[in-house]
Write a protein that holds these residues in place. Structure first.
Motif, mmCIF file in Angstrom:
data_model
loop_
_atom_site.group_PDB
_atom_site.id
_atom_site.type_symbol
_atom_site.label_atom_id
_atom_site.label_comp_id
_atom_site.label_asym_id
_atom_site.label_seq_id
_atom_site.Cartn_x
_atom_site.Cartn_y
_atom_site.Cartn_z
ATOM 1 N N ARG A 144 0.827 -1.208 0.000
ATOM 2 C CA ARG A 144 0.000 0.000 0.000
ATOM 3 C C ARG A 144 0.863 1.260 0.000
ATOM 4 O O ARG A 144 0.549 2.244 -0.662
ATOM 5 N N ILE A 204 2.327 1.706 -3.519
ATOM 6 C CA ILE A 204 1.287 2.226 -4.411
ATOM 7 C C ILE A 204 1.035 3.703 -4.118
ATOM 8 O O ILE A 204 0.896 4.512 -5.037
ATOM 9 N N VAL A 252 1.422 6.775 -6.761
ATOM 10 C CA VAL A 252 0.300 7.680 -7.026
ATOM 11 C C VAL A 252 0.695 9.125 -6.731
ATOM 12 O O VAL A 252 0.370 10.036 -7.507
ATOM 13 N N ILE A 265 -7.134 8.918 -9.267
ATOM 14 C CA ILE A 265 -6.309 7.708 -9.374
ATOM 15 C C ILE A 265 -6.746 6.686 -8.334
ATOM 16 O O ILE A 265 -6.783 5.487 -8.608
ATOM 17 N N ASP A 266 -7.105 7.158 -7.153
ATOM 18 C CA ASP A 266 -7.563 6.267 -6.078
ATOM 19 C C ASP A 266 -8.861 5.548 -6.465
ATOM 20 O O ASP A 266 -9.099 4.419 -6.050
ATOM 21 N N ILE A 316 -9.549 4.615 -9.509
ATOM 22 C CA ILE A 316 -9.181 3.632 -10.518
ATOM 23 C C ILE A 316 -8.442 2.446 -9.906
ATOM 24 O O ILE A 316 -8.727 1.295 -10.221
ATOM 25 N N ILE A 317 -7.483 2.740 -9.011
ATOM 26 C CA ILE A 317 -6.682 1.698 -8.372
ATOM 27 C C ILE A 317 -7.377 1.284 -7.087
ATOM 28 O O ILE A 317 -7.670 2.128 -6.243
ATOM 29 N N THR A 357 -5.256 4.944 -0.975
ATOM 30 C CA THR A 357 -3.965 5.555 -1.311
ATOM 31 C C THR A 357 -3.498 6.483 -0.230
ATOM 32 O O THR A 357 -2.399 6.382 0.278
#
Length: 123
Positions: free
Chosen positions: A22, A25, A29, A114-115, A117-118, A122
């Motif tokens: 995490r 990632i 990000v 982005i959070d 999508i992933i 994040t």
């Protein structure tokens, strides 16, 4: 078998491997957000790592002290503003990071997108 030794440990407790993944990632990000966002700049790999660490720590403290979810889309407008403030405050801890307040707002928006999508949290 490990549950027999420690009955208080819950199934939802994250392992070290999950926490490290995490964090990695989150660093990626944040690096992408800094690259895309005008007014939000982080220099070097160690700057990105320190920024991810500082943002994570400030985010954790805000969540614990004020009981507010500081993710960009966690609690609507309040969570978004708190996430921008967390990004802005983190620049004072990380010497390789510079961000304007508008850059922090746009950066929080980019991180939030982005959070979405992933999978996973994040910030």
């Amino acid at each position: 078998m490990s549950e027999e030794r420690n009955p208080n440990r819950t199934q939802d407790a994250p392992s070290w491997g999950k926490l490290i993944l995490r964090f990695i990632i989150s660093a990626i990000v944040i690096a992408v957000a800094a690259f895309i966002t005008p007014g939000f700049r982080i220099e070097g790999l160690w700057g990105v790592v320190l920024a991810a660490l500082a943002i994570s720590i400030v985010n954790y403290l805000v969540e614990r002290i004020f009981n507010v979810d500081a993710s960009p889309f966690g609690r609507g407008v309040i969570g978004f503003i708190v996430a921008a403030i967390v990004i802005y405050i983190s620049q004072f801890v990380v010497p390789a990071m510079t961000v304007t307040f508008l850059g922090a707002i746009i950066g929080a928006l980019v991180i939030g997108i982005i959070d979405m999508i992933i999978p996973g949290k994040t910030m």
